[in-house]
Design a protein around this motif. Sequence first.
Motif, PDB file in Angstrom:
ATOM      1  N   LEU A  14     -40.280  -2.896  11.007  1.00 15.30           N
ATOM      2  CA  LEU A  14     -39.048  -3.661  11.120  1.00 15.30           C
ATOM      3  C   LEU A  14     -39.313  -5.144  10.939  1.00 15.30           C
ATOM      4  N   GLY A  15     -40.462  -5.586  11.445  1.00 13.83           N
ATOM      5  CA  GLY A  15     -40.834  -6.983  11.282  1.00 13.83           C
ATOM      6  C   GLY A  15     -40.939  -7.335   9.802  1.00 13.83           C
ATOM      7  N   THR A  46     -37.548  -7.641   8.190  1.00 15.02           N
ATOM      8  CA  THR A  46     -36.772  -8.861   8.484  1.00 15.02           C
ATOM      9  C   THR A  46     -37.014  -9.929   7.424  1.00 15.02           C
ATOM     10  N   HIS A 104     -31.237  -4.080   5.621  1.00 16.99           N
ATOM     11  CA  HIS A 104     -31.398  -3.925   7.072  1.00 16.99           C
ATOM     12  C   HIS A 104     -30.436  -2.873   7.582  1.00 16.99           C
TER      13      HIS A 104
END
Lengths: 324, 324
Positions: free
Chosen positions: A120-121, A124, A132
């Motif tokens: 997820l990092g 981003t 997303h």
Amino acid sequence: MKLLDLYAKMKGELNGIERQLEAAVADDDSLLGESSLHLLQAGGKRIRPVFVLLAGRFGEYRLEELQRVAVSLELIHSASLVHDDVIDNARTRRGQPTVGAKWDNRIAMYTGDFIYAKALGLMTEAREPELHRILARAMVQMCIGEMEQVRDFFHTEQSVRNYLRRIRRKTALLIAISCEMGAVAAGADRWTSSLLYRFGYNTGMAFQIRDDLLDLLGTEKQIGKPPGSDIRQGNMTLPVLLALQEQDRREPLLHEIRAIRESEGRADTHAAIQLIRGSRGVATAEQMAETFTAKALSALAGLPDLPAKKNLTDIAHFINKRSY
Amino acid sequence: MKLLDLYAKMKGELNGIERQLEAAVADDDSLLGESSLHLLQAGGKRIRPVFVLLAGRFGEYRLEELQRVAVSLELIHSASLVHDDVIDNARTRRGQPTVGAKWDNRIAMYTGDFIYAKALGLMTEAREPELHRILARAMVQMCIGEMEQVRDFFHTEQSVRNYLRRIRRKTALLIAISCEMGAVAAGADRWTSSLLYRFGYNTGMAFQIRDDLLDLLGTEKQIGKPPGSDIRQGNMTLPVLLALQEQDRREPLLHEIRAIRESEGRADTHAAIQLIRGSRGVATAEQMAETFTAKALSALAGLPDLPAKKNLTDIAHFINKRSY
């Protein structure tokens, strides 16, 4: 083109993915970095990155953004494998000891969480906000699918529809969004990305049905684990559910499944496998995989004739012909 | 102002948070929706949402964006509790059966994954991209913290520095980013958000030290579970590590800890607790909590004199005076 040739042709991009996968989880002084790397280095077909990269050819090919998506999705796939192995208390995966076996299941659970967080990092950093949203929605559905599998263990009265809904969430969705997100990351239009989603979804369905057939029809040498692992674990796959619909097989098969359940997976699955192999369920399941593959190919028909279209066609055929 | 008065004053906003928490996990026809709701309805202090909302007062108060952040962070906190309960095989939490006890630990693991995914899905709707980055980075660190706790179980030779690093990741970071993200969501400047981060970080450190003291000094009635749960589980908290540094206590305490470890948590912890209570470790740990609280308050000193500043001051004092 054979699949191996395709991998050879994409070697440069895929090597980049491997390096980024390793870099993504690298973390000084952290056991989680080590346990995650252990999992990633055991390899895998990297089929989700391949789908992302090929789908990206239908837009403006932006390698950096595509690699980010590819790495993120492969990490999410890896994290879900770690958590599945905790649930199944599996000892090996891809011929290597699992994280649970090498460390313990507690470390494995946090390794999964850690890999999810790293994925997820990475995401981003993606520029397109739609990416997303697609990913977050899919992850919720994937969790539900994983949980449904646990809930449905040894549930012999479930419908084929129930099985299809479960594998849609558990498998097909991530493959579908790999194709969709590849297109979105490349700035392709909505029509293109939705066709690629449909291609990925149907290919994913065929993939899981073939995988479930393989577990019943393959030899230990072919599949890298003893056949019948699914039934031993209580996973009622399509051929099992179809065989249970046959009047003459229903009672003996129920009897065998009960014995497996009561032995907590230690009973011999030979008799159950023979009953299923001898049923019409195998041919029907194969037919369903064919149908999903045909739907996948018909989605591709709406796309321009790029080399990537031929590659995706080859992959769909390959998935539908996995040998056993 | 007393803390209860603050909660009363914020009742409208906090009720909104409660409704959104429930709505976030509501999911038709899904056991995960049910298991998640079970956890959320058991309540909690909702201290992270309170911090988000109060920090938001230092910018343009945008309630919708702040609520999104608040709900997302509370969901992440809840998900981490579910996974911790799987690790500890805990049977009750906040006076209710855990998800693992009510269903099973496999369902609990996927419930945690599901709540994480829902939290991230909610955050994808946030407008400010910096929020995504702050959250993703923190989640990676939090996972490492959780894992370090497991790795360090019964590790009697770890340093105080090691303990502080662990609780920073495990607890303080999420409280720090609750304050920071509240400020960022409200469009506050970077100086304001970094002061609020520092406030949250130091308050979080004090909070965890007080929590660890409470587990050793409180009565079962005060803390809602038998005292000594940490040591039974192998969690070497600050007072334990400090007591182990005292020459006359070291050997008897090591002996007791070994006995607890070998009994797999079934041994009586009474003697160990007495040794720790009688050590200077308690006063030193209290002093460290005081110091962190003072640092938290000094970070606030740089902020304008809004009512929210007084509220944050009250909360920091309250956390530092948790009674036992």
